[in-house]
Scaffold this active site. Structure first.
Site, PDB file in Angstrom:
ATOM      1  CG  ASP A  82      -1.549   0.842   1.342  1.00 28.25           C
ATOM      2  OD1 ASP A  82      -2.864   1.370   0.174  1.00 28.25           O
ATOM      3  OD2 ASP A  82      -2.351   1.078   2.137  1.00 28.25           O
ATOM      4  CD  GLU A 133      -4.145   8.649  -4.258  1.00 22.13           C
ATOM      5  OE1 GLU A 133      -3.698   7.399  -3.483  1.00 22.13           O
ATOM      6  OE2 GLU A 133      -4.030   9.006  -3.728  1.00 22.13           O
TER       7      GLU A 133
HETATM    8  P1  13P Z   1      -8.167   5.305   6.568  1.00 16.19           P
HETATM    9  O1  13P Z   1      -7.541   5.793   7.314  1.00 16.19           O
HETATM   10  O2  13P Z   1      -9.620   5.565   6.275  1.00 16.19           O
HETATM   11  O3  13P Z   1      -8.762   3.685   7.158  1.00 16.19           O
HETATM   12  O4  13P Z   1      -7.753   5.343   4.593  1.00 16.19           O
HETATM   13  C1  13P Z   1      -6.652   3.851   4.895  1.00 16.19           C
HETATM   14  C2  13P Z   1      -5.978   3.716   3.239  1.00 16.19           C
HETATM   15  O5  13P Z   1      -6.047   4.455   2.387  1.00 16.19           O
HETATM   16  C3  13P Z   1      -5.406   2.633   3.535  1.00 16.19           C
HETATM   17  O6  13P Z   1      -4.441   2.875   2.033  1.00 16.19           O
HETATM   18  O1  G3H Z   2      -3.122   4.487   3.964  1.00 22.88           O
HETATM   19  C1  G3H Z   2      -2.492   3.972   4.531  1.00 22.88           C
HETATM   20  C2  G3H Z   2      -2.948   4.127   5.788  1.00 22.88           C
HETATM   21  O2  G3H Z   2      -3.481   4.601   6.809  1.00 22.88           O
HETATM   22  C3  G3H Z   2      -0.972   5.074   6.249  1.00 22.88           C
HETATM   23  O3  G3H Z   2      -0.140   3.769   7.121  1.00 22.88           O
HETATM   24  O4  G3H Z   2       1.046   4.767   9.264  1.00 22.88           O
HETATM   25  O5  G3H Z   2       0.888   2.285   7.626  1.00 22.88           O
HETATM   26  O6  G3H Z   2       1.987   4.669   7.313  1.00 22.88           O
HETATM   27  P1  G3H Z   2       1.174   3.893   7.986  1.00 22.88           P
HETATM   28 ZN    ZN Z   3      -4.638   4.828   1.396  1.00 25.34          ZN
END
Ligand code: 13P
Ligand code: G3H
Ligand code: ZN
Length: 304
Positions: A82, A133
């Site tokens: 992610d 994105e």
């Molecule tokens: P939230 O902070 O709304 O849970 O989003 C998480 C997210 O987008 C992880 O990539």
């Molecule tokens: O979008 C992603 C998370 O909410 C941010 O995560 O604290 O692991 O970088 P992180």
């Molecule tokens: Zn995110």
């Protein structure tokens, strides 16, 4: 079954008009809470890990843990990087056996984002899906931060997908990361989403989609937390986004708050307990409840 790619999960979701939850994990406990719930509800799920979570837990530890835990279930799961902001993150994840990666060039210029995303697609080789994105989500959360929301431009989205060959696109339609998404009313630009959907047909992704439900925030606060002024995306708007073509929904904050509320409540009610397995279990149970609610909301229940 072995881990599958996001493309495998999302193409089916797109056809059948539901969304797959992408749940952020950073330790064994949250991973177990997510996978047990998905198994119980016969739902597919995406196990998402950010670079900062990898720094915390170690990429080799996380990837072998996920392969062992999620890869042996009868429900299909993917292991997804992610918000990989550096191409070297993508390379590391592919080498470690991730089945899907997100290259996040959303903070770069359009041209630079196209250029790097194309490189990520080449690195991912066949067998690993790539999400990118376009547009900017506001919000501040550890390493994912920006101060203003710039909506995805539908025409640019079309050009971006054509030029990069990505498998999925994360769009900015008003959501944001973390627990403080809206100052006033929560508004998602479903009109922009519809325009994007008309122009491209790769699966669309909604980041920053946590609901930040009052009940959980109040529970955490009741037992000593100070999470003030938090606000998330209401379920009704998540449903609308899924109806209009979103088929991957990212959740992190809701599980963080749920876990915290569970642990705080347990410790408050059982001050004599100092066995971490006991209070951590209370946190896991709240995460399980949250994931169950999401799976039902996203419509992925019994879609494994
Ligand atoms: P939230 O902070 O709304 O849970 O989003 C998480 C997210 O987008 C992880 O990539
Ligand atoms: O979008 C992603 C998370 O909410 C941010 O995560 O604290 O692991 O970088 P992180
Ligand atoms: Zn995110």
């Amino acid at each position: 079954m072995v881990l599958v790619t996001n493309s495998y999960l999302l193409k089916k979701a797109q056809r059948k008009k539901y969304a797959v939850g992408a749940f952020n994990i950073y330790n064994l406990e949250v991973l177990l809470a997510v996978t047990r719930t998905a198994k119980e509800l016969k739902s597919p799920a995406i196990i998402s890990v950010t670079p900062s979570a990898l720094k915390y837990a170690g990429i080799a530890n996380i990837s072998s843990l996920v392969k062992k835990v999620a890869g042996k279930l009868k429900v299909p799961m993917s292991l997804h990087l992610d918000h990989g902001k550096e191409l070297k993150d993508i390379k590391k994840a592919v080498t470690a056996g991730f089945t899907s990666v997100m290259y996040d060039g959303s903070a770069l210029s359009f041209e630079k984002n196209v250029k790097n995303t194309k490189k990520a697609v080449i690195m991912a080789k066949s067998g690993v899906s790539v999400e990118a994105e376009l547009g900017t989500l506001s919000g501040v959360e550890d390493e994912v931060s920006s101060s203003k929301n710039i909506y995805t431009d539908p025409e640019q989205a079309k050009e971006f997908v054509q030029r990069t060959g990505v498998d999925a696109l994360a769009v900015a339609i008003g959501t944001s990361h973390g627990a403080y998404k809206f100052k006033g009313d929560a508004i998602l630009r479903i009109d922009i989403l519809k325009e994007i959907r008309k122009k491209i047909d790769v699966p669309l992704v909604l980041h920053g989609a946590s609901g930040v439900k009052k009940a959980f925030v109040q529970k955490a606060n009741h037992y000593g937390a100070e999470i003030l002024g938090a606000k998330g995306v209401p379920d009704v708007q998540i449903r609308a986004a899924i109806r209009e073509g979103v088929c991957k929904v990212n959740i992190d904050t809701d599980n963080r708050i749920a876990f915290t509320a569970g642990v705080r409540e347990f410790l408050h009610n059982n001050p004599e307990v100092f066995d971490p397995r006991k209070y951590i279990l209370a946190g896991m149970e709240e995460v399980e409840r949250t994931v169950e609610q999401k799976i039902k909301l996203f419509g992925s229940f019994k879609r494994a």
